[in-house]
Design an enzyme around this catalytic site. Structure first.
Site, PDB file in Angstrom:
ATOM      1  CB  THR A 147      -1.010   0.171   1.062  1.00 41.32           C
ATOM      2  OG1 THR A 147      -1.385   1.440   1.249  1.00 41.32           O
ATOM      3  CG2 THR A 147      -0.258  -0.322   2.640  1.00 41.32           C
ATOM      4  CB  ILE A 148       0.760   4.716  -1.917  1.00 46.32           C
ATOM      5  CG1 ILE A 148      -0.891   4.730  -1.703  1.00 46.32           C
ATOM      6  CG2 ILE A 148       1.141   3.783  -3.171  1.00 46.32           C
ATOM      7  CD1 ILE A 148      -1.169   6.227  -2.655  1.00 46.32           C
ATOM      8  CG  ASP A 149      -2.840   4.563   2.040  1.00 41.23           C
ATOM      9  OD1 ASP A 149      -2.515   5.465   1.077  1.00 41.23           O
ATOM     10  OD2 ASP A 149      -3.738   3.863   2.080  1.00 41.23           O
ATOM     11  CG  MET A 159      -4.192   9.594  -2.194  1.00 41.76           C
ATOM     12  SD  MET A 159      -4.263   8.089  -3.299  1.00 41.76           S
ATOM     13  CE  MET A 159      -5.585   8.423  -4.384  1.00 41.76           C
ATOM     14  NE  ARG A 176      -6.990   3.048   3.876  1.00 38.69           N
ATOM     15  CZ  ARG A 176      -7.325   2.070   4.320  1.00 38.69           C
ATOM     16  NH1 ARG A 176      -8.522   1.612   4.203  1.00 38.69           N
ATOM     17  NH2 ARG A 176      -6.513   1.201   5.037  1.00 38.69           N
TER      18      ARG A 176
HETATM   19  O1  F6P Z   1      -5.025   2.926  -0.155  1.00 41.26           O
HETATM   20  C1  F6P Z   1      -4.587   3.451  -1.090  1.00 41.26           C
HETATM   21  C2  F6P Z   1      -5.277   4.710  -1.518  1.00 41.26           C
HETATM   22  O2  F6P Z   1      -4.665   5.113  -2.829  1.00 41.26           O
HETATM   23  C3  F6P Z   1      -5.728   5.696  -0.391  1.00 41.26           C
HETATM   24  O3  F6P Z   1      -4.506   6.507  -0.292  1.00 41.26           O
HETATM   25  C4  F6P Z   1      -6.876   6.640  -1.109  1.00 41.26           C
HETATM   26  O4  F6P Z   1      -7.641   7.073  -0.134  1.00 41.26           O
HETATM   27  C5  F6P Z   1      -7.550   5.367  -1.864  1.00 41.26           C
HETATM   28  O5  F6P Z   1      -6.736   4.365  -2.047  1.00 41.26           O
HETATM   29  C6  F6P Z   1      -8.227   5.783  -3.000  1.00 41.26           C
HETATM   30  O6  F6P Z   1      -8.949   4.695  -3.454  1.00 41.26           O
HETATM   31  P1  F6P Z   1      -9.741   4.587  -4.903  1.00 41.26           P
HETATM   32  O7  F6P Z   1      -8.499   4.215  -5.734  1.00 41.26           O
HETATM   33  O8  F6P Z   1     -10.704   3.615  -4.617  1.00 41.26           O
HETATM   34  O9  F6P Z   1     -10.318   6.060  -5.238  1.00 41.26           O
END
Ligand code: F6P
Length: 362
Positions: free
Chosen positions: A139-141, A183, A185
Site C-alpha cells: 500500500t502507498i499508505d 493520499m 487514508r
Molecule cells: O489505499 C490506497 C489509496 O490510494 C488511499 O491513499 C486512497 O484514499 C484510496 O486508496 C483511494 O481509493 P480509490 O482508488 O478507490 O479512489
C-alpha cells in the site's frame, strides 16, 4: 513436500511495485523450486469467477519497472461480501465457497495475496477456511502494522516531493499559498515524508487535528519575515480540531467504503478568509499510485516476493514477509491488520519537523 502449484493475486487498489513482486514470486518459484505459478485476474474477482492464467518465466520478463499490475486489480471483490448487480441494485453474497472451489479446481497448493488491510482481512478469512495463504504487504499508505514499510510508499513520496518542488516555484512567483492534498487514508505517512522532503511550510496529518488559526498565524509570521508564499501539505484524512473527515464519496462494495478527498479546500478557503493572499489547491490524487516504482520499491518488492515463496516452501501459511530494520521477517497476517499503523505522536520525525520550523497546525 509436494508443493507444485502456487497462485498469486493482487487485491485492492494498485500500487507501484506489484509487478516487481509478481516477477520475483514467479522467477523464484520456477528457478528454485520448479513450481507452476498461476496468476489470478483482478484480485479476488478471479478467484470467485475462475479467471486465471499460468505465468511463465517469459510473462514476467521486462515488468520490473512497470506500474500497475499485469494481473489487474479490483478493490470491490470480497468473496465474503461479493457484489452482484441485480436489476437496479447491488446485492451482496457470501461467495467464499466459490473461491475455495476454484482454489481446488486450479489445484493450488498455496495462494499468495498481495495487498493492504482489506486484502489481508480476506486472506485471513480464507486461511480460517483451510486455504494455504501467504500475504505480501502492499500500500502507498504505509499503514499496515508490523512492517516498517510497504512497497509503493517510497514511490508515492517521490511523486509528492516532485510535485511540491514544482508548486514551490509557481507559489514563489505569484506570492500565493498553495495547498497540496496527498493520499494516505487515515495515516499521515505520505504527507509527513513528502512534506519534509519537499520543504512544506505547513504539514497537516490525520494524527494531529489542525487549528486553522494556528496555520494562519504561522503564515502571517512568514509574511512578516518577508516570505510572501507558503506551501501547505495536507493529508486527505486530516480533520480540523473538533471537526469531521472530508468524504468525497462512498463505495458501497469496498472493504473501507469511505473515499476521502477535498480537505485541501477546507484548509485553503479557511486561510483565504483570514489572510489576504491568493490561495490555490492541488489534489495530487491517483498520480501518487501510478507509474514506475522507485529503485527502493523495486528492491523491497523483489525481497518481499522471494520471501513469500520461501514462506510457501516452509509451509508457513497465514504469514507475510515484513520489513523490520533491514531484515525481512515473517509475521502473522493477523498482526498486520491488528490495528492501523498511524504516526505515533512521539515519532522522532514529528520532532524533526518541529525543530526545522514546520507548522503542524497544533
Ligand atoms: O489505499 C490506497 C489509496 O490510494 C488511499 O491513499 C486512497 O484514499 C484510496 O486508496 C483511494 O481509493 P480509490 O482508488 O478507490 O479512489
Amino acid at each position: 513436500m509436494g508443493m507444485r502449484r502456487v497462485g498469486v493475486l493482487s487485491g485492492g487498489g494498485d500500487c507501484p511495485g506489484i509487478n516487481a513482486v509478481i516477477r520475483a514470486i514467479t522467477k523464484k518459484a520456477i528457478l528454485d523450486y520448479d513450481l507452476e505459478v498461476i496468476g489470478i485476474h483482478n484480485g479476488f474477482e478471479g478467484l470467485v469467477e475462475g479467471k486465471w492464467r499460468t505465468l511463465q518465466y517469459t510473462d514476467v520478463s521486462g515488468i520490473l519497472a512497470l506500474g500497475g499490475t499485469i494481473l489487474g486489480a479490483s478493490n470491490k471483490a470480497n468473496p465474503f461480501h461479493y457484489p452482484v448487480s441485480e436489476e437496479e441494485e447491488v446485492v451482496f453474497y457470501d461467495y467464499s465457497q466459490k473461491a475455495i472451489d476454484y482454489y481446488h479446481q486450479m489445484k493450488l497448493d498455496a495462494l499468495i495475496c498481495i495487498g493492504g488491510d482489506g486484502t489481508f482481512h480476506i486472506a485471513n478469512g480464507l486461511l480460517q477456511k483451510g486455504l494455504n495463504v501467504v500475504g505480501v504487504p502492499k500500500t502507498i499508505d504505509n499503514d499496515l502494522s508490523g512492517t516498517d514499510l510497504t512497497f509503493g510508499f517510497d514511490t508515492a513520496v517521490h511523486v509528492v516531493t516532485e510535485a511540491i518542488d514544482r508548486i514551490h516555484t509557481t507559489a514563489q512567483s505569484h506570492h500565493r499559498v498553495m495547498v497540496v492534498e496527498v493520499m494516505g487514508r487515515y495515516a499521515g505517512w505520505i504527507a509527513l515524508h513528502g512534506g519534509l522532503a519537499g520543504g512544506g511550510d505547513v504539514i497537516l496529518i490525520p494524527e494531529i487535528p489542525f487549528d486553522i488559526n494556528t496555520v494562519c498565524e504561522y503564515i502571517k509570521n512568514r509574511i512578516r519575515s518577508g516570505k510572501t508564499f507558503s506551501i501547505v501539505v495536507v493529508a486527505e484524512g486530516t480533520k480540523p480540531k473538533g471537526g469531521e473527515l472530508v468524504i468525497k464519496r462512498t463505495v458501497k462494495e469496498s472493504h473501507d467504503q469511505v473515499r476521502l478527498g477535498g480537505v485541501s479546500y477546507l484548509v485553503g478557503e479557511g486561510i483565504a478568509e483570514r489572510i489576504h493572499l491568493e490561495t490555490r489547491m492541488v489534489i495530487l490524487g491517483h498520480l501518487q499510485r501510478g507509474g514506475s516504482p522507485t529503485a527502493f520499491d523495486r528492491v523491497l518488492a523483489t525481497r518481499f516476493g522471494t520471501a513469500a515463496i520461501a514462506l510457501v516452501i516452509e509451509g508457513r501459511f497465514g504469514y507475510f514477509p515484513a520489513l523490520q530494520g533491514n531484515h525481512i521477517v515473517p509475521l502473522p497476517i493477523e498482526e498486520g491488520i491488528a490495528e492501523l499503523k498511524t504516526i505515533p505522536l512521539n515519532s522522532p520525525l514529528l520532532g524533526v519537523a518541529r525543530s526545522t520550523g514546520t507548522c503542524l497546525g497544533e
